[in-house]
Design a protein around this motif. Structure first.
Motif, mmCIF file in Angstrom:
data_model
loop_
_atom_site.group_PDB
_atom_site.id
_atom_site.type_symbol
_atom_site.label_atom_id
_atom_site.label_comp_id
_atom_site.label_asym_id
_atom_site.label_seq_id
_atom_site.Cartn_x
_atom_site.Cartn_y
_atom_site.Cartn_z
ATOM 1 N N ALA A 321 129.978 -61.744 -6.888
ATOM 2 C CA ALA A 321 128.609 -62.213 -6.646
ATOM 3 C C ALA A 321 128.471 -63.690 -7.012
ATOM 4 N N ARG A 322 129.070 -64.065 -8.114
ATOM 5 C CA ARG A 322 129.003 -65.474 -8.548
ATOM 6 C C ARG A 322 129.704 -66.387 -7.548
ATOM 7 N N LEU A 323 130.863 -65.977 -7.057
ATOM 8 C CA LEU A 323 131.592 -66.791 -6.083
ATOM 9 C C LEU A 323 130.837 -66.877 -4.760
ATOM 10 N N ALA A 324 130.165 -65.799 -4.370
ATOM 11 C CA ALA A 324 129.445 -65.787 -3.093
ATOM 12 C C ALA A 324 128.287 -66.776 -3.095
ATOM 13 N N VAL A 325 127.543 -66.843 -4.181
ATOM 14 C CA VAL A 325 126.381 -67.733 -4.208
ATOM 15 C C VAL A 325 126.778 -69.185 -4.423
ATOM 16 N N ALA A 326 128.024 -69.425 -4.826
ATOM 17 C CA ALA A 326 128.462 -70.805 -5.065
ATOM 18 C C ALA A 326 128.497 -71.600 -3.770
ATOM 19 N N THR A 327 128.874 -70.952 -2.658
ATOM 20 C CA THR A 327 128.915 -71.616 -1.344
ATOM 21 C C THR A 327 128.335 -70.647 -0.309
ATOM 22 N N PRO A 328 127.018 -70.511 -0.261
ATOM 23 C CA PRO A 328 126.399 -69.507 0.607
ATOM 24 C C PRO A 328 126.480 -69.868 2.089
ATOM 25 N N TYR A 329 126.429 -68.833 2.917
ATOM 26 C CA TYR A 329 126.303 -68.992 4.365
ATOM 27 C C TYR A 329 124.819 -68.852 4.731
ATOM 28 N N PRO A 330 124.387 -69.360 5.877
ATOM 29 C CA PRO A 330 123.015 -69.084 6.336
ATOM 30 C C PRO A 330 122.801 -67.578 6.457
ATOM 31 N N ASN A 331 121.669 -67.091 5.991
ATOM 32 C CA ASN A 331 121.420 -65.650 5.957
ATOM 33 C C ASN A 331 119.915 -65.408 6.044
ATOM 34 N N PRO A 332 119.480 -64.296 6.669
ATOM 35 C CA PRO A 332 118.041 -64.033 6.786
ATOM 36 C C PRO A 332 117.329 -63.907 5.448
ATOM 37 N N ARG A 333 118.020 -63.377 4.441
ATOM 38 C CA ARG A 333 117.458 -63.290 3.102
ATOM 39 C C ARG A 333 118.263 -64.180 2.156
ATOM 40 N N PRO A 334 117.666 -64.659 1.089
ATOM 41 C CA PRO A 334 118.350 -65.616 0.217
ATOM 42 C C PRO A 334 119.595 -65.029 -0.452
ATOM 43 N N PHE A 335 120.538 -65.910 -0.763
ATOM 44 C CA PHE A 335 121.703 -65.537 -1.563
ATOM 45 C C PHE A 335 121.268 -65.512 -3.031
ATOM 46 N N VAL A 336 120.816 -64.374 -3.491
ATOM 47 C CA VAL A 336 120.380 -64.213 -4.883
ATOM 48 C C VAL A 336 121.469 -63.434 -5.619
ATOM 49 N N GLU A 337 121.987 -64.019 -6.674
ATOM 50 C CA GLU A 337 123.166 -63.441 -7.329
ATOM 51 C C GLU A 337 122.921 -62.003 -7.777
ATOM 52 N N ASP A 338 121.756 -61.712 -8.362
ATOM 53 C CA ASP A 338 121.484 -60.348 -8.822
ATOM 54 C C ASP A 338 121.445 -59.365 -7.660
ATOM 55 N N ASP A 339 120.841 -59.789 -6.533
ATOM 56 C CA ASP A 339 120.789 -58.922 -5.354
ATOM 57 C C ASP A 339 122.187 -58.654 -4.817
ATOM 58 N N ILE A 340 122.984 -59.711 -4.744
ATOM 59 C CA ILE A 340 124.342 -59.554 -4.218
ATOM 60 C C ILE A 340 125.174 -58.669 -5.140
ATOM 61 N N ALA A 341 124.980 -58.806 -6.427
ATOM 62 C CA ALA A 341 125.690 -57.933 -7.362
ATOM 63 C C ALA A 341 125.304 -56.476 -7.141
ATOM 64 N N ARG A 342 124.015 -56.215 -6.848
ATOM 65 C CA ARG A 342 123.595 -54.831 -6.586
ATOM 66 C C ARG A 342 124.194 -54.316 -5.276
ATOM 67 N N ILE A 343 124.214 -55.172 -4.245
ATOM 68 C CA ILE A 343 124.854 -54.783 -2.986
ATOM 69 C C ILE A 343 126.309 -54.387 -3.232
ATOM 70 N N LEU A 344 127.020 -55.222 -3.973
ATOM 71 C CA LEU A 344 128.431 -54.960 -4.240
ATOM 72 C C LEU A 344 128.621 -53.736 -5.131
ATOM 73 N N SER A 345 127.699 -53.510 -6.046
ATOM 74 C CA SER A 345 127.784 -52.312 -6.890
ATOM 75 C C SER A 345 127.663 -51.046 -6.049
ATOM 76 N N HIS A 346 126.719 -51.054 -5.106
ATOM 77 C CA HIS A 346 126.573 -49.901 -4.212
ATOM 78 C C HIS A 346 127.816 -49.723 -3.354
ATOM 79 N N ALA A 347 128.362 -50.838 -2.848
ATOM 80 C CA ALA A 347 129.567 -50.764 -2.035
ATOM 81 C C ALA A 347 130.763 -50.307 -2.874
ATOM 82 N N TRP A 348 130.826 -50.743 -4.106
ATOM 83 C CA TRP A 348 131.938 -50.337 -4.972
ATOM 84 C C TRP A 348 131.911 -48.821 -5.188
ATOM 85 N N ALA A 349 130.721 -48.292 -5.408
ATOM 86 C CA ALA A 349 130.580 -46.860 -5.704
ATOM 87 C C ALA A 349 130.621 -45.989 -4.455
ATOM 88 N N GLY A 350 130.398 -46.593 -3.274
ATOM 89 C CA GLY A 350 130.334 -45.794 -2.063
ATOM 90 C C GLY A 350 129.019 -45.080 -1.865
#
Length: 356
Positions: A321-350
């Motif tokens: 999550a930290r690396l992703a927000v360091a150099t963000p791509y254009p996206n419909p919703r903001p690159f928010v580190e906490d949000d991205i960490a939650r996305i990745l947590s859900h993906a990690w757990a399946g």
């Protein structure tokens, strides 16, 4: 229908599509002025690479079978040394994204012409995009120098593609079209191509999983992958691709499988704010919730649905999550580190994809 403004660009490329089209390779090489072709493959596809060398005859300079996932720069330098050693004047890649990426890396450094022969549904063969990995970081760049001059799609070459790789490769291709639908520079033409590409793949993957030798299903999947690849080449990508590049480059996760896991979770996050993209994807997948539909499709066809199953440590979620927000791509919703960490947590757990 409202009147809108948009810009649409096309890319210079030549495509041969069908059954048995590999036989046209010598003529394509000659058309590009290639007299000494270096053939590229992964170690596992060296036999196919040697068959291409045989097909080229005197115009085949040799084989480099060291292509690797995520296009490490040290492998690219080794291949360029082989180009110089053999006096090669063109490269011919047979395989998936790893081999095609190597051909692009060579073209970037040498400006040699490329003929690429995809054997998966990666889609990168029709894009001017190269992702290279060095020191654990994957960097993406865009240049017409890396766009292959000719792509040969031979449906016969995909008949032996294992079902598991067929499914994850197809889901990888779907990701290109899905993110194209909410790209800032999407045009009506790209949107139509993206929708049709997703529809073709979603329809083809269950059929080929049930009958891997089904030529019609394989043709539909390959055509869908081509359409999705066109989207990737014409518009910018967003959060999903950023996360997959970070995960692949940092944790050496398998490329297609990572896409198949992450995509539903990113779509659940983004589609809430892009209703047109959501509606197009819903039509293409035949379900009101495209994120859930793609997650269920992956599970039903035996694709991985968790980053944990791919070998990613749970402790890596915060780093990614930290690396992703360091150099963000254009996206419909903001690159928010906490949000991205939650996305990745859900993906990690399946977990099932859910709106944050």
């Amino acid at each position: 229908m409202s009147v809108g403004r948009f810009i649409h660009e096309t890319l210079p490329s030549r495509v041969l599509f069908g059954v048995g089209t590999l036989g046209g390779l010598p003529e394509e090489a000659e058309r590009l002025g290639i007299k000494r072709a270096l053939v590229l493959s992964t170690p596992g596809q060296a036999e196919q690479g040697l068959a291409v060398c045989d097909l080229l005859g005197v115009n085949g300079a040799g084989l480099f079978s060291g292509a690797r996932m995520h296009t490490p720069t040290d492998v690219s330098e080794q291949a360029c040394a082989r180009v110089r050693e053999l006096g090669a004047d063109g490269v011919i890649a047979i395989g998936g994204g790893s081999t095609i990426g190597l051909a692009k890396a060579i073209a970037l450094r040498t400006d040699l012409p490329q003929v690429v022969i995809p054997t998966t549904y990666a889609g990168s063969e029709v894009t001017p995009i190269l992702g290279e990995t060095e020191n654990g970081l994957k960097v993406t760049r865009r240049s017409l120098k890396v766009l292959p001059e000719t792509v040969i799609y031979d449906v016969e070459l995909t008949l032996g593609l294992p079902v598991a790789l067929s499914v994850t490769s197809g889901l990888n291709a779907i990701a290109h079209a899905a993110e194209a639908l909410y790209a800032p520079n999407v045009s009506p033409v790209v949107a139509m191509i993206a929708e049709e590409g997703v529809r073709a793949l979603v329809g083809a993957l269950p059929r080929l999983a049930n009958d891997p030798a089904n030529v019609v299903a394989r043709s539909d999947a390959l055509e869908g992958a081509w359409l999705c690849g066109i989207c990737l080449g014409l518009v910018g990508m967003a959060l999903h691709h950023k996360l997959c590049h970070v995960l692949g480059g940092t944790f050496d996760l398998p490329h297609a499988e990572t896409h198949s896991v992450v995509l539903p979770h990113v779509l659940a996050y983004n589609l809430e704010v892009v209703p047109d993209a959501r509606n197009r994807l819903a039509r293409a997948v035949g379900h009101a919730d495209p994120a859930l539909a793609l997650h269920q499709l992956a599970a039903r066809l035996g694709a991985p649905t968790s980053l944990a199953s791919l070998g990613m440590p749970e402790s890596g979620v915060a780093d990614a999550a930290r690396l992703a927000v360091a150099t963000p791509y254009p996206n419909p919703r903001p690159f928010v580190e906490d949000d991205i960490a939650r996305i990745l947590s859900h993906a990690w757990a399946g977990s099932l994809p859910s709106v944050l």
